[in-house]
Design a protein around this motif. Structure first.
Motif, PDB file in Angstrom:
ATOM      1  N   MET A 276       0.821  -1.202   0.000  1.00  0.00           N
ATOM      2  CA  MET A 276       0.000   0.000   0.000  1.00  0.00           C
ATOM      3  C   MET A 276       0.861   1.260   0.000  1.00  0.00           C
ATOM      4  O   MET A 276       0.486   2.253  -0.604  1.00  0.00           O
ATOM      5  N   LYS A 277       1.999   1.232   0.704  1.00  0.00           N
ATOM      6  CA  LYS A 277       2.880   2.406   0.773  1.00  0.00           C
ATOM      7  C   LYS A 277       3.397   2.774  -0.618  1.00  0.00           C
ATOM      8  O   LYS A 277       3.489   3.951  -0.957  1.00  0.00           O
ATOM      9  N   LYS A 278       3.740   1.779  -1.437  1.00  0.00           N
ATOM     10  CA  LYS A 278       4.237   2.044  -2.787  1.00  0.00           C
ATOM     11  C   LYS A 278       3.159   2.733  -3.636  1.00  0.00           C
ATOM     12  O   LYS A 278       3.445   3.659  -4.384  1.00  0.00           O
ATOM     13  N   LEU A 279       1.906   2.304  -3.485  1.00  0.00           N
ATOM     14  CA  LEU A 279       0.800   2.929  -4.211  1.00  0.00           C
ATOM     15  C   LEU A 279       0.602   4.373  -3.750  1.00  0.00           C
ATOM     16  O   LEU A 279       0.386   5.277  -4.560  1.00  0.00           O
ATOM     17  N   GLU A 280       0.718   4.594  -2.458  1.00  0.00           N
ATOM     18  CA  GLU A 280       0.591   5.945  -1.906  1.00  0.00           C
ATOM     19  C   GLU A 280       1.697   6.852  -2.443  1.00  0.00           C
ATOM     20  O   GLU A 280       1.435   7.983  -2.865  1.00  0.00           O
TER      21      GLU A 280
ATOM     22  N   PHE B   9      11.114  19.029  -4.209  1.00  0.00           N
ATOM     23  CA  PHE B   9      12.190  19.747  -3.528  1.00  0.00           C
ATOM     24  C   PHE B   9      11.587  20.848  -2.664  1.00  0.00           C
ATOM     25  O   PHE B   9      10.830  21.672  -3.162  1.00  0.00           O
ATOM     26  N   LEU B  10      11.917  20.843  -1.375  1.00  0.00           N
ATOM     27  CA  LEU B  10      11.315  21.783  -0.415  1.00  0.00           C
ATOM     28  C   LEU B  10       9.788  21.726  -0.510  1.00  0.00           C
ATOM     29  O   LEU B  10       9.098  22.745  -0.470  1.00  0.00           O
ATOM     30  N   THR B  11       9.272  20.537  -0.641  1.00  0.00           N
ATOM     31  CA  THR B  11       7.873  20.318  -1.000  1.00  0.00           C
ATOM     32  C   THR B  11       6.894  20.897   0.002  1.00  0.00           C
ATOM     33  O   THR B  11       5.970  21.619  -0.382  1.00  0.00           O
ATOM     34  N   ARG B  12       7.062  20.578   1.263  1.00  0.00           N
ATOM     35  CA  ARG B  12       6.078  21.038   2.256  1.00  0.00           C
ATOM     36  C   ARG B  12       6.022  22.563   2.319  1.00  0.00           C
ATOM     37  O   ARG B  12       4.951  23.159   2.248  1.00  0.00           O
TER      38      ARG B  12
ATOM     39  N   ILE C 156       0.866  19.062   3.970  1.00  0.00           N
ATOM     40  CA  ILE C 156       0.690  18.276   5.191  1.00  0.00           C
ATOM     41  C   ILE C 156       1.257  16.866   5.027  1.00  0.00           C
ATOM     42  O   ILE C 156       1.951  16.367   5.902  1.00  0.00           O
ATOM     43  N   THR C 157       0.975  16.242   3.894  1.00  0.00           N
ATOM     44  CA  THR C 157       1.396  14.848   3.697  1.00  0.00           C
ATOM     45  C   THR C 157       2.865  14.716   3.324  1.00  0.00           C
ATOM     46  O   THR C 157       3.479  13.700   3.601  1.00  0.00           O
ATOM     47  N   GLY C 158       3.421  15.727   2.665  1.00  0.00           N
ATOM     48  CA  GLY C 158       4.797  15.636   2.195  1.00  0.00           C
ATOM     49  C   GLY C 158       4.872  15.046   0.804  1.00  0.00           C
ATOM     50  O   GLY C 158       3.860  14.676   0.209  1.00  0.00           O
ATOM     51  N   PRO C 159       6.084  14.934   0.265  1.00  0.00           N
ATOM     52  CA  PRO C 159       6.275  14.597  -1.139  1.00  0.00           C
ATOM     53  C   PRO C 159       6.206  13.125  -1.490  1.00  0.00           C
ATOM     54  O   PRO C 159       6.098  12.773  -2.648  1.00  0.00           O
ATOM     55  N   GLY C 160       6.291  12.245  -0.506  1.00  0.00           N
ATOM     56  CA  GLY C 160       6.354  10.820  -0.806  1.00  0.00           C
ATOM     57  C   GLY C 160       7.788  10.385  -1.057  1.00  0.00           C
ATOM     58  O   GLY C 160       8.730  11.185  -1.004  1.00  0.00           O
ATOM     59  N   ALA C 161       7.947   9.108  -1.336  1.00  0.00           N
ATOM     60  CA  ALA C 161       9.287   8.517  -1.452  1.00  0.00           C
ATOM     61  C   ALA C 161      10.032   8.960  -2.700  1.00  0.00           C
ATOM     62  O   ALA C 161      11.251   9.069  -2.688  1.00  0.00           O
TER      63      ALA C 161
ATOM     64  N   SER D  62      11.054  11.572  -4.431  1.00  0.00           N
ATOM     65  CA  SER D  62      11.253  13.022  -4.397  1.00  0.00           C
ATOM     66  C   SER D  62      12.691  13.347  -4.048  1.00  0.00           C
ATOM     67  O   SER D  62      13.408  12.539  -3.448  1.00  0.00           O
ATOM     68  N   ILE D  63      13.100  14.552  -4.413  1.00  0.00           N
ATOM     69  CA  ILE D  63      14.433  15.037  -4.032  1.00  0.00           C
ATOM     70  C   ILE D  63      14.511  15.179  -2.514  1.00  0.00           C
ATOM     71  O   ILE D  63      15.530  14.839  -1.914  1.00  0.00           O
ATOM     72  N   ASP D  64      13.437  15.643  -1.899  1.00  0.00           N
ATOM     73  CA  ASP D  64      13.426  15.775  -0.439  1.00  0.00           C
ATOM     74  C   ASP D  64      13.773  14.445   0.226  1.00  0.00           C
ATOM     75  O   ASP D  64      14.603  14.386   1.133  1.00  0.00           O
ATOM     76  N   ARG D  65      13.142  13.380  -0.200  1.00  0.00           N
ATOM     77  CA  ARG D  65      13.390  12.071   0.409  1.00  0.00           C
ATOM     78  C   ARG D  65      14.785  11.574   0.074  1.00  0.00           C
ATOM     79  O   ARG D  65      15.457  10.995   0.903  1.00  0.00           O
ATOM     80  N   LEU D  66      15.222  11.862  -1.147  1.00  0.00           N
ATOM     81  CA  LEU D  66      16.576  11.479  -1.548  1.00  0.00           C
ATOM     82  C   LEU D  66      17.626  12.148  -0.661  1.00  0.00           C
ATOM     83  O   LEU D  66      18.629  11.539  -0.299  1.00  0.00           O
ATOM     84  N   LEU D  67      17.370  13.390  -0.280  1.00  0.00           N
ATOM     85  CA  LEU D  67      18.288  14.141   0.572  1.00  0.00           C
ATOM     86  C   LEU D  67      18.041  13.860   2.050  1.00  0.00           C
ATOM     87  O   LEU D  67      18.763  14.393   2.906  1.00  0.00           O
ATOM     88  N   GLY D  68      17.012  13.079   2.351  1.00  0.00           N
ATOM     89  CA  GLY D  68      16.714  12.764   3.740  1.00  0.00           C
ATOM     90  C   GLY D  68      16.017  13.893   4.493  1.00  0.00           C
ATOM     91  O   GLY D  68      16.003  13.929   5.710  1.00  0.00           O
TER      92      GLY D  68
END
Length: 130
Positions: free
Chosen positions: A1-5, A66-69, A114-119, A121-127
């Motif tokens: 389910m997380k991958k679909l989200e 990037f800087l999504t939120r 609120i939810t953020g960019p998901g997996a 994304s550049i944000d997630r890539l940069l941690g």
């Protein structure tokens, strides 16, 4: 389910800012006309470069996650502001549709903020979780 989200968030991040990216580019290519329109609506033209930065730069930032939120929340506020400044004359029929479009888009940007960019994304890539 997380991958679909995460896939859904990626698709949303690609679709949501298209209007802003195209609009930002249009403001660059039609700079003088846009500045005149803003002034006619009581908005000082000197902020046009900031509008372009938000629409084009912010749109691309959201698209790539990037800087999504931060960008999504700022864009939600901007979108509501433009609804009230440019589309609140409901005597002109198209303005009520444009107003509702802006309110709906603001809701989408708020949700993304609120939810953020998901997996995917550049944000997630940069941690980053901003």
């Amino acid at each position: 389910m997380k991958k679909l989200e995460d896939t859904g968030l990626l698709v949303a991040r690609i679709l949501m800012p298209v209007l802003y990216i195209v609009s930002g580019w249009g403001k660059i290519t039609g700079y003088d006309g846009t500045a005149q329109y803003m002034q006619a609506m009581g908005v000082p033209a000197f902020i046009l470069p900031l509008v372009i930065l938000l629409e084009l730069g912010g749109g691309l930032a959201i698209m790539f996650g990037f800087l999504t939120r931060f960008t999504a929340l700022f864009t939600a506020v901007f979108t509501l502001l433009t609804a009230f400044l440019f589309h609140s004359n409901f005597a002109e029929g198209v303005n009520s549709i444009m107003f509702m479009k802006n309110v709906t888009m603001a809701g989408g940007f708020l949700l993304l903020g609120i939810t953020g960019p998901g997996a995917y994304s550049i944000d997630r890539l940069l941690g980053k979780k901003w």
